[in-house]
Each structure stands twice: as structure tokens, then as C-alpha cells.
Design an enzyme around this catalytic site. Structure first.
Site, PDB file in Angstrom:
ATOM      1  N   GLY A 228       0.854  -1.202   0.000  1.00 54.77           N
ATOM      2  CA  GLY A 228       0.000   0.000   0.000  1.00 54.77           C
ATOM      3  C   GLY A 228       0.880   1.239   0.000  1.00 54.77           C
ATOM      4  N   GLY A 229       1.910   1.205  -0.841  1.00 54.34           N
ATOM      5  CA  GLY A 229       2.965   2.242  -0.820  1.00 54.34           C
ATOM      6  C   GLY A 229       2.625   3.506  -1.591  1.00 54.34           C
ATOM      7  CG  ASP A 253      -1.480   1.476  -3.396  1.00 51.21           C
ATOM      8  OD1 ASP A 253      -2.723   1.399  -3.496  1.00 51.21           O
ATOM      9  OD2 ASP A 253      -0.927   2.164  -2.517  1.00 51.21           O
ATOM     10  CG  HIS A 294      -3.720   5.076  10.043  1.00 53.00           C
ATOM     11  ND1 HIS A 294      -3.327   6.377  10.240  1.00 53.00           N
ATOM     12  CD2 HIS A 294      -3.844   4.950   8.689  1.00 53.00           C
ATOM     13  CE1 HIS A 294      -3.226   7.002   9.080  1.00 53.00           C
ATOM     14  NE2 HIS A 294      -3.526   6.160   8.129  1.00 53.00           N
TER      15      HIS A 294
HETATM   16  C1  LIG Z   1      -3.192   6.025   3.943  1.00 45.67           C
HETATM   17  S1  LIG Z   1      -2.566   5.518   2.407  1.00 45.67           S
HETATM   18  C2  LIG Z   1      -0.873   5.177   2.837  1.00 45.67           C
HETATM   19  C3  LIG Z   1       0.040   5.269   1.644  1.00 45.67           C
HETATM   20  C4  LIG Z   1       1.542   5.113   1.935  1.00 45.67           C
HETATM   21  N1  LIG Z   1       1.859   3.883   2.600  1.00 45.67           N
HETATM   22  C5  LIG Z   1       2.053   6.302   2.727  1.00 45.67           C
HETATM   23  O1  LIG Z   1       2.255   6.179   3.945  1.00 45.67           O
HETATM   24  O2  LIG Z   1       2.224   7.364   2.138  1.00 45.67           O
HETATM   25  C6  LIG Z   1      -3.261   3.910   2.230  1.00 45.67           C
HETATM   26  C7  LIG Z   1      -2.882   3.188   0.945  1.00 45.67           C
HETATM   27  O3  LIG Z   1      -3.497   1.872   0.960  1.00 45.67           O
HETATM   28  C8  LIG Z   1      -3.902   1.580  -0.356  1.00 45.67           C
HETATM   29  N2  LIG Z   1      -4.935   0.540  -0.307  1.00 45.67           N
HETATM   30  C9  LIG Z   1      -6.227   0.651   0.123  1.00 45.67           C
HETATM   31  N3  LIG Z   1      -6.843  -0.530   0.020  1.00 45.67           N
HETATM   32  C10 LIG Z   1      -5.943  -1.408  -0.494  1.00 45.67           C
HETATM   33  C11 LIG Z   1      -5.977  -2.794  -0.802  1.00 45.67           C
HETATM   34  N4  LIG Z   1      -7.090  -3.511  -0.610  1.00 45.67           N
HETATM   35  N5  LIG Z   1      -4.856  -3.387  -1.280  1.00 45.67           N
HETATM   36  C12 LIG Z   1      -3.711  -2.651  -1.463  1.00 45.67           C
HETATM   37  N6  LIG Z   1      -3.616  -1.334  -1.183  1.00 45.67           N
HETATM   38  C13 LIG Z   1      -4.716  -0.723  -0.706  1.00 45.67           C
HETATM   39  C14 LIG Z   1      -4.403   2.912  -0.875  1.00 45.67           C
HETATM   40  O4  LIG Z   1      -4.495   2.932  -2.270  1.00 45.67           O
HETATM   41  C15 LIG Z   1      -3.369   3.873  -0.305  1.00 45.67           C
HETATM   42  O5  LIG Z   1      -2.298   4.054  -1.188  1.00 45.67           O
END
Ligand SMILES: C[S@@+](CC[C@H](N)C(=O)[O-])C[C@H]1O[C@@H](n2cnc3c(N)ncnc32)[C@H](O)[C@@H]1O
Length: 386
Positions: A228-229, A253, A294
Site C-alpha cells: 500500500g505504498g 498498491d 490505521h
Molecule cells: C493512507 S494511504 C498510505 C500510503 C503510503 N503507505 C504512505 O504512507 O504514504 C493507504 C494506501 O493503501 C492503499 N490501499 C487501500 N486498500 C488497499 C488494498 N485492498 N490493497 C492494497 N492497497 C490498498 C491505498 O491505495 C493507499 O495508497
């Protein structure tokens, strides 16, 4: 007491010996305002001044005021001069400018002449800071405005259901589903995450990342998987600590996010991945989840964690959670504000050390160490398969 206002006026960012001194002074200044204001002044500030100011900032975003003013050289201007930059009724523009000048986000250089402040200049200097205002109107604001009636509907139980959460009550869909139909908001979230990462301590500043460089045992020599980067900002920053071979850092992601990430560097391999399915990269040195858990209530976190275990090599792979560790005895506003925002947007939460220990324990992990940075509320929790 007579010279207190002039003493306060003489203090600037440059008055402090260190960044932590400056941050401490900001905290003290906020506490000072809370002590100085009457209840009416607090009420007026939070219900009239601040929401109106946010609306004016976003109007400025929408008419391109900030970017055009900065592109034009950022010099102070009269209302007539400002109006030449944008397509906007001059009376409307004046009212926006007056409100921002009245609230210290534009400065009155001399009567009738307005100048950018560092904040409004930053709004015009690329999308990073500007996107935080837009995100407020697109996602955070509606979710927070819905929160009181939403928790009332729940009988004042703690929200733990993202699919039927506060944002979903307003948008008729949970955030991650809604974003599929709102690609502009998806871009804004990515930019805000990049801005957040750029303004907070990086993984290498909090965690001794040398621990990850001692040789890898997996077939592809993957060092770090950023689960989820987002746009890859954390991996780009991490990539600077060593000379990484091609595709030894993996950015995972959802597909639209990876598309927005564009071209990265050879060391980073982009991989579409849903963290509600088993982790496909096996035996990497570390799996990094920055602000992922979170976003989710405990039941979903357990599924995400169990899926990461599927790729991890016991006794070798590390789980690194870069998250707020709430201090329940002395809460800090950065952590608590994010806690309530997560509640509203995704039925997620920030967690105390005891809550992290329980969540990880119930998911088959044990904490090795928690690394705190000192500034702010975020920490890195190193864990391994129990
Ligand atoms: C709060 S952001 C955090 C992004 C990054 N890790 C950062 O700290 O800048 C949450 C991330 O989780 C990803 N996400 C949400 N649901 C997901 C899923 N089911 N599988 C993979 N990624 C997901 C979103 O697209 C988003 O990029």
C-alpha cells in the site's frame, strides 16, 4: 505586561536553536491561544473564521490564484493587480483576499496591497500543500461533518465497520470503492500522502535500516516490499540508503494508484496487489506498512496481517509498521486528530502500544522493538512471526 504583544511579534521561525524547540513553541503558542481566548472567541474562531478561511483557500485553488501568483513572481499586489491573474468577479475575489488577509494567510504589505505568506506561496508552488485543502473538501470534511449523526445512529458505539462507516453514509460507498468513480480524488489522496511523507521523519530516520541490508535469502533478493505504498515516495526515499539492484524494492498498491505513480526507478518494481489476498512476494527482508493498518478496524487488520504472513519467512522477514503509537496519558494532537479523521473516513483508528501489542499478538506476530522518533507521534514497530 504592556510589551507582551511586541515581544510576541518579534518571535519568528528563526528565533529557535533547533527544530524541536520550534515545534515545542508551536505547541505552546496553541496552548496559549486556548488560555487567552474567551469561550465566545473560541466558538467564533472554530465555527466562523477557520471554515471560512478553508473555503477561501479552496476557491483560490479552483481559480488557480496561488499557482498564477507564484508563476508571476510572487510580488505583493493590489486587488486590481491580483484580478488580472485569474478569471473571477472582482468583488468575490476581494472578499476572498480580505478574509485571508484578516486571518494571516496573506499579509497586508501596506494598505490595500497584499502579499503571499509562506503558506499561500506554498499553495502555488506545486500541488503538495494545495492538495491538503482539496482533500478536506472532497473527503475529510464530508466524513467529519457526518460523524456526529453517524455515531448517534450507532447508539454511540465505537465505529468498526468501514463498509457502513461515516464516509459511506455520506458518499453511499466506502472510501476505497468511491475512489474508483472519483479518479481526481484518488490523485489528491496520493499527493497528500506524498506531502505527508515529505514532511515527516522517513523510515531511515526512525528505524536503523542497515538492519535490512545484511544480504537477502529470497530468490529475487527483494529487500523491502512497501505494501500500500501509494505513489512510491517512501521507497524512493529508502532507495537512497544503498545501491539497490533492479526490482529489489517492490511497490504494491491498487491499480489506479500505481498508474498515478508513473515511471519510477529501476530498483523499484511496481506490482498491483490487494492486501486482502496472500502476499505474493516471498521471503523479502521486510514488509513495510506505512499508515495502512490505521485505515482499518481490527478485524480487517487481522486479515491484512495474516495475508502478509503468507509471504514472510519465519525467523528472517521483518514486519515494519510505520504508524502512530498513541500516548494515552499525554495525547498529542497529530496522533489524536488523525485518529478521529480515520474514524470518520474509514472507520479506522490510531492505536496505543497496548492496542498494537494485542493486535499483533492476536495475528500471530510478536513485537521485537518499537522505534520512536521524538518529534511527532509516529513510530516504527518492528515485529516478526511469533
Ligand atoms: C493512507 S494511504 C498510505 C500510503 C503510503 N503507505 C504512505 O504512507 O504514504 C493507504 C494506501 O493503501 C492503499 N490501499 C487501500 N486498500 C488497499 C488494498 N485492498 N490493497 C492494497 N492497497 C490498498 C491505498 O491505495 C493507499 O495508497
Amino acid at each position: 505586561m504592556a510589551n507582551i504583544p511586541s515581544t510576541l511579534r518579534s518571535i519568528s521561525k528563526e528565533s529557535f536553536a533547533s527544530e524541536s524547540d520550534r515545534q515545542q513553541a508551536v505547541t505552546e503558542a496553541r496552548a496559549l491561544i486556548a488560555r487567552l481566548e474567551t469561550p465566545w472567541e473560541t466558538a467564533f474562531r472554530q465555527s466562523w473564521i477557520e471554515p471560512s478561511r478553508m473555503a477561501c483557500l479552496e476557491i483560490g485553488n479552483k481559480i488557480g490564484l496561488w499557482t498564477k501568483w507564484v508563476a508571476d513572481g510572487s510580488a505583493p499586489k493590489t486587488i486590481e493587480e491580483i484580478s488580472k491573474l485569474v478569471t473571477c468577479d472582482i468583488q468575490l475575489l476581494s472578499r476572498v483576499v480580505w478574509q485571508l488577509a484578516g486571518t494571516n494567510l496573506l499579509k497586508v504589505v501596506k494598505p490595500g496591497v497584499f502579499g503571499l505568506t509562506p503558506f499561500t506561496a506554498a499553495l502555488g508552488d506545486g500541488p503538495q500543500i494545495a492538495s491538503t485543502v482539496t482533500l478536506y473538501f472532497e473527503v475529510q470534511g464530508p466524513a467529519l461533518h457526518t460523524l456526529p449523526s453517524y455515531v448517534e445512529d450507532l447508539g454511540f458505539k465505537n465505529p468498526t465497520d468501514q463498509v457502513n462507516g461515516s464516509f459511506a453514509k455520506w458518499a453511499k460507498a466506502p472510501l476505497w470503492e468511491w475512489l474508483k468513480e472519483h479518479p481526481d480524488a484518488e490523485k489528491v489522496i496520493g499527493t497528500v500522502m506524498m506531502t505527508y511523507a515529505g514532511n515527516r521523519p522517513t523510515l531511515s530516520q526512525v528505524y536503523p535500516t542497515d538492519k535490512l541490508l545484511g544480504g537477502t535469502t529470497n530468490e529475487n533478493n527483494v529487500v523491502l516490499v512497501d505494501v500500500g505504498g501509494s505513489l512510491g515516495h517512501d521507497l524512493l526515499s529508502f532507495s537512497k540508503i544503498s545501491d539497490f539492484k533492479p526490482e529489489t524494492l517492490v511497490l504494491q498498491d491498487r491499480a489506479p494508484v500505481l498508474e498515478n505513480a508513473g515511471e519510477l526507478i529501476p530498483a523499484i518494481k511496481k506490482m498491483e496487489y490487494d492486501f486482502f489476498t496472500p502476499q505474493p512476494v516471498e521471503g523479502a527482508a521486510a514488509y513495510y506498512l506505512h499508515f495502512i493498518l490505521h485505515d482499518w478496524p481490527d478485524a480487517d487488520c487481522k486479515k491484512i496481517l495474516s495475508n502478509q504472513k503468507a509471504g514472510m519467512k519465519k525467523g528472517y522477514s521483518k514486519l515494519l509498521l510505520h504508524e502512530v503509537v498513541l500516548d494515552a496519558n499525554e495525547p498529542k494532537e497529530t496522533g489524536t486528530a488523525s485518529d478521529i479523521a480515520m474514524m470518520a473516513m474509514v472507520s479506522g483508528m490510531e492505536r496505543t502500544e497496548a492496542q498494537w501489542t494485542a493486535l499483533l499478538g492476536e495475528s500471530g506476530f510478536k513485537i521485537v522493538q518499537i522505534y520512536h522518533h521524538g518529534l511527532g507521534a509516529e513510530s516504527v514497530i518492528e515485529a516478526e512471526i511469533a
